[in-house]
Design an enzyme around this catalytic site. Structure first.
Site, PDB file in Angstrom:
ATOM      1  N   LYS A 122       0.869  -1.181   0.000  1.00 41.72           N
ATOM      2  CA  LYS A 122       0.000   0.000   0.000  1.00 41.72           C
ATOM      3  C   LYS A 122       0.898   1.220   0.000  1.00 41.72           C
ATOM      4  O   LYS A 122       2.033   1.168   0.479  1.00 41.72           O
ATOM      5  CB  LYS A 122      -0.889   0.003   1.252  1.00 41.72           C
ATOM      6  CG  LYS A 122      -2.158   0.799   1.134  1.00 41.72           C
ATOM      7  CD  LYS A 122      -3.073   0.266   0.065  1.00 41.72           C
ATOM      8  CE  LYS A 122      -4.498   0.173   0.418  1.00 41.72           C
ATOM      9  NZ  LYS A 122      -5.331  -0.484  -0.564  1.00 41.72           N
ATOM     10  N   GLY A 169     -22.738   3.968   2.353  1.00 38.27           N
ATOM     11  CA  GLY A 169     -21.864   4.419   1.282  1.00 38.27           C
ATOM     12  C   GLY A 169     -22.636   4.533  -0.008  1.00 38.27           C
ATOM     13  O   GLY A 169     -23.617   3.804  -0.228  1.00 38.27           O
ATOM     14  N   GLY A 210     -20.626   5.370  -2.985  1.00 36.41           N
ATOM     15  CA  GLY A 210     -19.546   5.551  -3.951  1.00 36.41           C
ATOM     16  C   GLY A 210     -19.587   4.441  -4.978  1.00 36.41           C
ATOM     17  O   GLY A 210     -20.601   3.768  -5.163  1.00 36.41           O
ATOM     18  N   ASN A 211     -18.447   4.263  -5.606  1.00 37.16           N
ATOM     19  CA  ASN A 211     -18.357   3.305  -6.694  1.00 37.16           C
ATOM     20  C   ASN A 211     -18.746   1.890  -6.268  1.00 37.16           C
ATOM     21  O   ASN A 211     -19.531   1.206  -6.931  1.00 37.16           O
ATOM     22  CB  ASN A 211     -16.918   3.339  -7.210  1.00 37.16           C
ATOM     23  CG  ASN A 211     -16.781   2.642  -8.531  1.00 37.16           C
ATOM     24  OD1 ASN A 211     -17.564   2.893  -9.426  1.00 37.16           O
ATOM     25  ND2 ASN A 211     -15.817   1.756  -8.633  1.00 37.16           N
TER      26      ASN A 211
END
Lengths: 428, 565
Positions: free
Chosen positions: A107, A219, A221-222
């Site tokens: 990450k 959520g 979002g995508n």
């Protein structure tokens, strides 16, 4: 739960320790896997639009690459911490392992707030980050991808810098690129669809037909949108979604008992993923507090926003009707909440399995880039479904056979594979 | 049962995928499947394994989602050619909930697959839609599952695209259906057959009907008729040359005057799935993976032995099986007379069973796999069942002065009377040439279009609608959509036996259009037609208008009929 008490890396280590104990891993293996293999901390000087030079702090943490090149996103966030990146890199290792793709975990991050940066400044950060790390990354070492507040444009700047330095074309250096410039069809939908592929299998195990179930989603979002889209196509009904309101700096839950209309809500959503309150009310949605998504009388909860959203402080508010929790976000459930799930017999699909569709499709993108041959969307999503379903079945089978909680079963499979790879390479 | 990829290997002989309706074809088979087990305990008939080949049905909801999800619009695409429509469909994406299951399916299924249409309109009584939509065979022999998956997906998209092809649009328009409401299901079915070198095909494909419009000898209409062909059933349903017999009396000799005639009228080519060198890549082509072989190739492949006889020209007799160098005649006699497999008896059983279930006359399609060497087990696959609309209404033919009769036949499909027709479109016997049948089809299409729906009587030679232009005029239904009665005449150069196995014939009889077969040259009053004033006189086709109204009268109980002024 108070924010300051939450250290994601300690939580990731605690999860690992528990499984390591149950697997009776050797001490040397535990020592190796409790910490990242490599950490890079870099400083990125950028000349800002006002002519001043500002230095940004960045990280790349490669937790483990025994099973293949490290893979993981790069985040731009003002509150980025190294412990967060460490934890996420470890989870990436388990995620790649649990879906059995030949990649390790990594990450990266840069402490910055893109909202306050021009595109030119963002480009300079991207290029500077690559210049600092170019020796330690690449298609056969470590492959970045978009993550929080980074997107395909950022990936292209990074790719271009990498290729300029090395003097060639290496589309497999990075994933999440736009389609037509080395990106894979299906990547946008992959995480949300992947989540529903495993939900579908879980519902089969629970003896429930999707069309007879309801869900509440945190959520918008995508991930959440594509999950809602496919879940609705399977016949399921989503009663509420919760999202962040940038103006109010607060989250709200929007509920419609007859089922939300995805297209309608997307039509009134701003670029930050916030739903227009007034228009939602006009369309017949009830506006409820941000936490209300958790309290709905539904069969399925899909936390697909942030980490640490279901914890000791709110888990008891969860309806007794809930039978399945599918974690779309990373680390949305605190360990205390896990215990309540287990006690109540709630079937959990753990984050690093449930949201592994994204990295699986990134892997497909890299494969396509490396051979410079791109598949049709049908093929990408067909392979994604197969991969996710196989991963789910392996985890649920182990869970059933060994009477393990699903999260533990997923960890057992993932950690075991990585430990085995380390041992077979002779590292430990 | 619902498709479950995790149980594929164990048991999924019949599985549904997605939501919606299965479509006519799949519904028909689902309907029959239950009865099959009861009628054939142990799944066999006198030692011959009988089943419905394993199939997965994509329900019509997937088609709806495919269309909506890819924003495909009929009104926009109908301006394009079929190939362009097919390319649009190929570029579109299948619904995401299908693709994983399809990949799982081909990961486990080995051997060629048939991807068949199963629309809402198909195979319903009085809604004859046989052969209007595409069926594609895929070899499914690529070494990797992804390769097989790609081919399967292409085939599914072609079947979807065929819903909007010109022939479908025209057919719907001509039969009064709204194409916008049509929904396509898809059957993915394993093919019954064996591999012979680089080809895969059944030893016998067949179409059998429980009602025979043209009975011979001792056979009654109710005894039915079976058409048999080597290789894939495409030979029969396209109206090609095949063998026919009454399954109750399989030894009844065929109606040919000589062995030369017999040789001329039996099958010489067969269809197979190509397992060898890939053909030219073209996912928009229905026959992409098919090969059209001849009997010499079949003999070399070893598939002919149990199916043919040999004509010995020296003694002018037929010898069962392969014998010497004489021409091979595909008369299936080792099977029908020699008892290689109990095929005729099984056809009788299946027609009875399907008829009971459908409570009426039926048409079935089947395939039989035989290994001439006996190394591989024989297998009978029941492929399709569709109801037959048999019209038995009587009409009195008495009292019509002979000079007013334009057409007379003892072999008419249909029943009852039709009035109000004044136009006749006929192929001129003087200029007819077997080599010109494709041109004739074009002229007919033009006349049909100019008539703009005005009903007419159509008269020509050979099998109407045959895909083989040497057997008849290869029209599709939309090219003759105004015809309310059709006459099949014969000429010395064009005299095939009537075929009841073709999709064209099925649709025609289903639509209730009387079909006159006239083998006697005196059956058509050409001089009367020539005296009628011409509306159009083309090279091969003449369109006349009768001063007096025409009547079409058919006695459905006897098969006799006339067209009279």
């Amino acid at each position: 739960m108070p924010k300051q008490s939450y250290n994601p890396f300690l939580m990731a280590q605690a999860q690992f320790d528990k499984v390591a104990e149950s697997l009776a891993l050797e001490e040397s293996v535990r020592e190796l896997l409790r910490f990242p293999l490599r950490e890079y901390h870099v400083s990125i000087p950028v000349r800002m639009d006002d002519g001043k030079v500002r230095v940004f702090r960045g990280f790349r943490i490669q937790h483990n690459d025994a099973r293949g090149p490290a893979k993981g996103g790069i985040r731009f966030h003002p509150q980025e911490t190294v412990d967060m990146v460490r934890a996420l890199s470890m989870w990436m290792t388990w995620k790649c392992s649990v879906v059995d793709i030949p990649l390790g975990g990594a990450k990266g991050g840069v402490v910055c707030d893109p909202h306050n940066l021009s595109l030119r400044e963002q480009e300079q950060i991207c290029r500077g980050w690559v210049r600092q790390l170019v020796r330690d990354m690449g298609p056969v070492r470590d492959v970045p991808a978009p993550d929080v507040m980074t997107n395909g444009q950022h990936m292209l700047w990074m790719l271009d810098e990498y290729e300029t330095i090395l003097g060639g074309r290496y589309p497999g250096f990075i994933t999440g690129k736009p389609v037509g410039l080395g990106g894979s069809l299906g990547r946008t939908e992959a995480t949300g669809f992947g989540l529903v592929f495993v939900m579908r299998e879980a519902l089969k195990e629970l003896g429930l037909r999707p069309e007879a179930t309801t869900a509440s989603v945190q959520g918008f979002g995508n991930v959440a949108r594509y999950a809602v889209q496919l879940y609705q196509r399977l016949g399921g009904k989503v009663l509420s979604v919760a999202c962040w309101d940038q103006g109010d700096q607060a989250s709200y839950t929007y509920r419609k008992k007859s089922g939300i209309d995805l297209e309608e809500l997307v039509g009134i959503t701003d670029r930050f993923g916030g739903i227009d309150k007034a228009k939602a009310t006009d369309l017949g949605y009830e506006q409820l507090p941000g936490d209300a998504w958790l309290e709905q009388e539904v069969d399925i909860l899909i936390p697909a926003a942030l980490e640490n959203q279901i914890h000791a402080g709110n888990v008891e508010k969860m309806s007794k009707k809930v039978k399945l929790v599918a974690e779309g976000a990373n680390g949305p459930t605190a360990p205390e909440a896990d215990q309540i799930f287990a006690k109540r017999g709630v079937f959990l699909i753990p984050d690093f399995l449930a949201n592994a569709g994204g990295v699986t499709c990134s892997y497909f993108e890299q494969v396509q880039c490396n051979m410079n041959y791109f598949w049709e969307k049908d093929e990408v999503l067909g392979k994604l479904d197969t991969k996710m379903t196989s991963a789910f079945l392996a985890v649920s089978e182990l869970s059933r056979r060994k009477k393990l909680y699903m999260r533990d079963a997923a960890y057992v499979i993932a950690i075991n594979r990585v430990a085995q790879a380390c041992q077979e390479r002779g590292w430990v | 049962m619902r498709f479950d990829r995790n149980k594929l290997a164990a048991d999924s002989s019949f599985a549904f995928l997605g939501s919606g309706e299965p479509g006519g074809k799949a519904a028909g088979l689902a309907f029959l499947q239950e009865s099959l087990g009861g009628r054939f305990p142990g799944g066999s008939f006198r030692g011959l394994p009988v089943d419905i080949p394993r199939m997965t049905v994509l329900l019509t909801g997937a088609f709806e989602e495919f269309i909506a999800g890819n924003r495909l619009r009929l009104e926009e695409l109908s301006e394009l050619s079929d190939e362009q429509i097919a390319r649009h469909f190929q570029k579109a994406d299948l619904p995401v909930f299908l693709v994983g299951d399809l990949l799982a399916l081909v990961s486990q299924a080995r051997g060629p697959l048939a991807v068949r249409s199963s629309s809402l309109l198909e195979d319903a009584l009085y809604e004859p839609f046989a052969g209007v939509y595409s069926t594609k065979m895929v070899p499914n022999n690529q070494p990797d599952a992804e390769g097989r998956f790609r081919k399967l997906v292409e085939a599914i998209k072609l079947v979807y695209a065929s819903t909007w092809f010109r022939r479908s649009r025209d057919y719907c328009r001509a039969t009064g259906h709204a194409l916008e409401q049509e929904r396509m299901g898809v059957i993915i079915q394993e093919l019954v057959g064996h591999r012979f070198h680089d080809r895969f095909y059944p030893s016998v494909s067949g179409v059998a009907r429980s009602y025979n419009y043209y009975p011979l000898g001792a056979c009654r209409r109710e005894d039915g008729v079976a058409h048999l062909a080597l290789g894939l059933g495409k030979t029969i349903v396209d109206g090609g040359l095949s063998w026919f017999c009454c399954p109750a009396y399989p030894r009844t000799p065929p109606p040919y005057n000589s062995l030369r005639d017999l040789a001329k009228n039996t099958q010489t080519r067969y269809w197979a799935v190509n397992l060898g060198q890939p053909a030219e890549y073209d996912p928009t082509k229905e026959n992409e993976y098919l090969v059209h072989g001849d009997l010499a190739e079949a003999e070399a492949e070893g598939s002919l032995g149990a199916l043919c006889s040999t004509w010995d020209p020296a003694s002018d007799r037929l010898v069962m099986g392969l014998s010497g160098e004489g021409p091979r005649i595909l008369d299936f006699s080792p099977l029908l007379q020699g008892g290689v497999a109990p095929l005729p008896e099984l056809i009788v059983e299946l027609l009875a069973l399907a008829g009971e279930r459908a409570q009426g006359e039926v048409e079935i399609e089947f395939a039989l796999a035989l290994d001439p060497q006996g190394n591989r087990p024989a297998r009978f696959g029941f492929l399709q069942v569709r109801p037959m609309a048999v019209r038995r209404r009587a009409a009195s033919l008495e009292g019509i002065p002979p000079e007013r009769i334009l057409v007379h036949s003892e072999q008419v499909v249909g029943g009852g009377g039709i009035a109000g027709i004044r136009h006749v479109v006929y192929v001129k016997p003087g200029t007819f040439a077997a080599a010109a049948t494709a041109t004739i089809a074009g002229e007919l299409a033009g006349v049909n279009a100019r008539l703009g729906g005005t009903p007419y009587v159509l008269i020509g030679f050979g099998r109407w609608g045959s895909a083989d232009p040497w057997l008849g005029i290869p029209v599709i239904w939309s090219q003759i959509s105004g015809a309310r009665a059709i006459v099949e005449g014969t000429l010395p150069q064009m005299s095939p036996e009537p075929s009841q196995g073709s999709h064209f014939f099925h649709n025609l009889s289903g639509l209730g259009i009387p079909y006159f077969t006239v083998s006697d040259p005196r059956g058509i009053a050409w001089s009367q037609l020539e005296r009628m004033p011409a509306v159009e006189d083309l090279t091969y086709v003449r369109h006349v208008e009768s001063p007096a109204e025409l009547r079409v009268l058919v006695d459905g109980s006897t098969g006799q009929g006339v067209i009279a002024r």
